[in-house]
Design an enzyme around this catalytic site. Sequence first.
Site, mmCIF file in Angstrom:
data_model
loop_
_atom_site.group_PDB
_atom_site.id
_atom_site.type_symbol
_atom_site.label_atom_id
_atom_site.label_comp_id
_atom_site.label_asym_id
_atom_site.label_seq_id
_atom_site.Cartn_x
_atom_site.Cartn_y
_atom_site.Cartn_z
ATOM 1 C CG ASP A 68 -2.148 0.914 1.221
ATOM 2 O OD1 ASP A 68 -2.158 1.926 0.673
ATOM 3 O OD2 ASP A 68 -3.284 0.027 1.271
ATOM 4 C CE1 TYR B 271 -13.659 2.719 -8.204
ATOM 5 C CE2 TYR B 271 -15.873 2.198 -8.658
ATOM 6 C CZ TYR B 271 -14.737 1.910 -8.171
ATOM 7 O OH TYR B 271 -14.682 0.993 -6.824
HETATM 8 N N1 LIG Z 1 -16.275 0.993 -0.970
HETATM 9 C C1 LIG Z 1 -17.088 0.681 -1.860
HETATM 10 O O1 LIG Z 1 -18.506 0.987 -1.624
HETATM 11 C C2 LIG Z 1 -16.560 -0.392 -3.002
HETATM 12 C C3 LIG Z 1 -17.179 -0.661 -3.887
HETATM 13 C C4 LIG Z 1 -16.718 -1.553 -4.846
HETATM 14 C C5 LIG Z 1 -15.662 -1.702 -5.157
HETATM 15 N N2 LIG Z 1 -14.564 -1.028 -4.048
HETATM 16 C C6 LIG Z 1 -13.289 -1.352 -4.448
HETATM 17 O O2 LIG Z 1 -12.726 -1.865 -3.167
HETATM 18 C C7 LIG Z 1 -11.384 -1.830 -3.256
HETATM 19 C C8 LIG Z 1 -10.908 -1.177 -1.859
HETATM 20 O O3 LIG Z 1 -11.426 0.021 -1.544
HETATM 21 P P1 LIG Z 1 -12.173 0.521 -0.249
HETATM 22 O O4 LIG Z 1 -13.530 0.633 -0.308
HETATM 23 O O5 LIG Z 1 -11.733 -0.552 1.166
HETATM 24 O O6 LIG Z 1 -11.421 1.930 0.027
HETATM 25 P P2 LIG Z 1 -9.977 2.355 0.717
HETATM 26 O O7 LIG Z 1 -9.904 3.805 0.280
HETATM 27 O O8 LIG Z 1 -10.249 2.108 2.083
HETATM 28 O O9 LIG Z 1 -9.093 1.637 0.192
HETATM 29 C C9 LIG Z 1 -8.433 1.561 -0.716
HETATM 30 C C10 LIG Z 1 -6.677 1.004 -0.528
HETATM 31 O O10 LIG Z 1 -6.131 1.356 -1.602
HETATM 32 C C11 LIG Z 1 -4.730 1.973 -1.535
HETATM 33 N N3 LIG Z 1 -4.298 2.673 -2.735
HETATM 34 C C12 LIG Z 1 -4.728 3.582 -3.523
HETATM 35 N N4 LIG Z 1 -3.890 3.911 -4.331
HETATM 36 C C13 LIG Z 1 -2.635 3.061 -4.406
HETATM 37 C C14 LIG Z 1 -1.658 2.793 -5.044
HETATM 38 N N5 LIG Z 1 -1.468 3.681 -6.132
HETATM 39 N N6 LIG Z 1 -0.961 1.895 -4.501
HETATM 40 C C15 LIG Z 1 -1.118 1.047 -3.497
HETATM 41 N N7 LIG Z 1 -2.235 1.311 -2.862
HETATM 42 C C16 LIG Z 1 -3.053 2.212 -3.139
HETATM 43 C C17 LIG Z 1 -5.289 2.989 -0.280
HETATM 44 O O11 LIG Z 1 -4.133 3.703 0.296
HETATM 45 C C18 LIG Z 1 -6.170 2.221 0.428
HETATM 46 O O12 LIG Z 1 -5.478 1.654 1.286
HETATM 47 C C19 LIG Z 1 -11.018 -0.642 -4.284
HETATM 48 O O13 LIG Z 1 -10.407 -1.251 -5.362
HETATM 49 C C20 LIG Z 1 -12.417 -0.283 -4.440
HETATM 50 O O14 LIG Z 1 -12.713 0.411 -5.714
HETATM 51 C C21 LIG Z 1 -15.060 -0.348 -3.208
#
Ligand SMILES: NC(=O)c1ccc[n+]([C@@H]2O[C@H](COP(=O)([O-])OP(=O)(O)OC[C@H]3O[C@@H](n4cnc5c(N)ncnc54)[C@H](O)[C@@H]3O)[C@@H](O)[C@H]2O)c1
Length: 254
Positions: A41, A159
Amino acid sequence: MAAPLLDFTDKVVLITGGATGIGRATARAFARQGAKVVIGDVDERAAETVDLITADGGTAMYVRTDVTKNDEVENLVRTAVSTYGGLDVAFNNAGVLPPTGPLLDQTEADWDRTINVDLKGVFLALKHEIAYMAEHGGGSIINTASIAGVIADPGMSPYVAAKHGVIGLTKAAAIDYATAGVRVNALAPGLVATGMTKGWLDDPAMRDVVVAGSQLGRPAEPEEMTGMVLYLASPLASFATGGVYVVDGGQTAH
Ligand SMILES: NC(=O)c1ccc[n+]([C@@H]2O[C@H](COP(=O)([O-])OP(=O)(O)OC[C@H]3O[C@@H](n4cnc5c(N)ncnc54)[C@H](O)[C@@H]3O)[C@@H](O)[C@H]2O)c1
């Protein structure tokens, strides 16, 4: 006595985006089942995830990794293998969400950042993970897509494009490496209460709009994504590859 179906004792599990949200919850869930977890991360809160796992009696490490940088992803995989002796499972989960707005409001910079992290990041991870797994008896990879990879939610065109791309990439990788013993599947979450969606959920009017999609009338907690990931990573899912596993409270059911 019932067999322990989700036993990951001594399995090595790599997780990107494990500092917070779905990645942190999944890292903790794997560690509770005995896995050695390696988190990549850019957010130093990944060290807190490691501390939480260690406090639970588990094993984990953090390797600062920007998933858009090929050499950093290569280093993440190499470090997992050299530290814990292999790589059995990867959860390619790091992601970003661009500001919400119609396509004409989306900037080139928003597009580039979203495609780079959400799509190229998965491509680079697959390259290095599969290179190792295919030569060492196989493995299971789960890529975090979204229901935005299955349908187009309004106001998030970069996205939607990136997450549709993740699903295409998942299918392509699954086909290329099925006979090498590498299974590749996609998780498609609906609305999950994490830092990514906090701005929406903290705004009462916006919360009503986004929660309306969930037939359960609420967002998921990050922990509610972990069961599907552990299942797909496990031998229970030995015939599952190239699939998209929707966990969305019924949002796309109608
Ligand atoms: N929260 C939702 O409703 C939702 C829905 C569908 C999909 N998602 C997907 O779930 C995954 C996790 O998201 P989340 O909801 O836990 O949000 P979050 O923001 O808590 O987690 C995202 C993580 O990705 C890391 N990250 C971002 N850019 C990065 C990079 N360049 N290199 C390494 N790490 C990086 C961030 O630091 C963070 O820890 C993502 O792929 C997101 O698109 C989330």
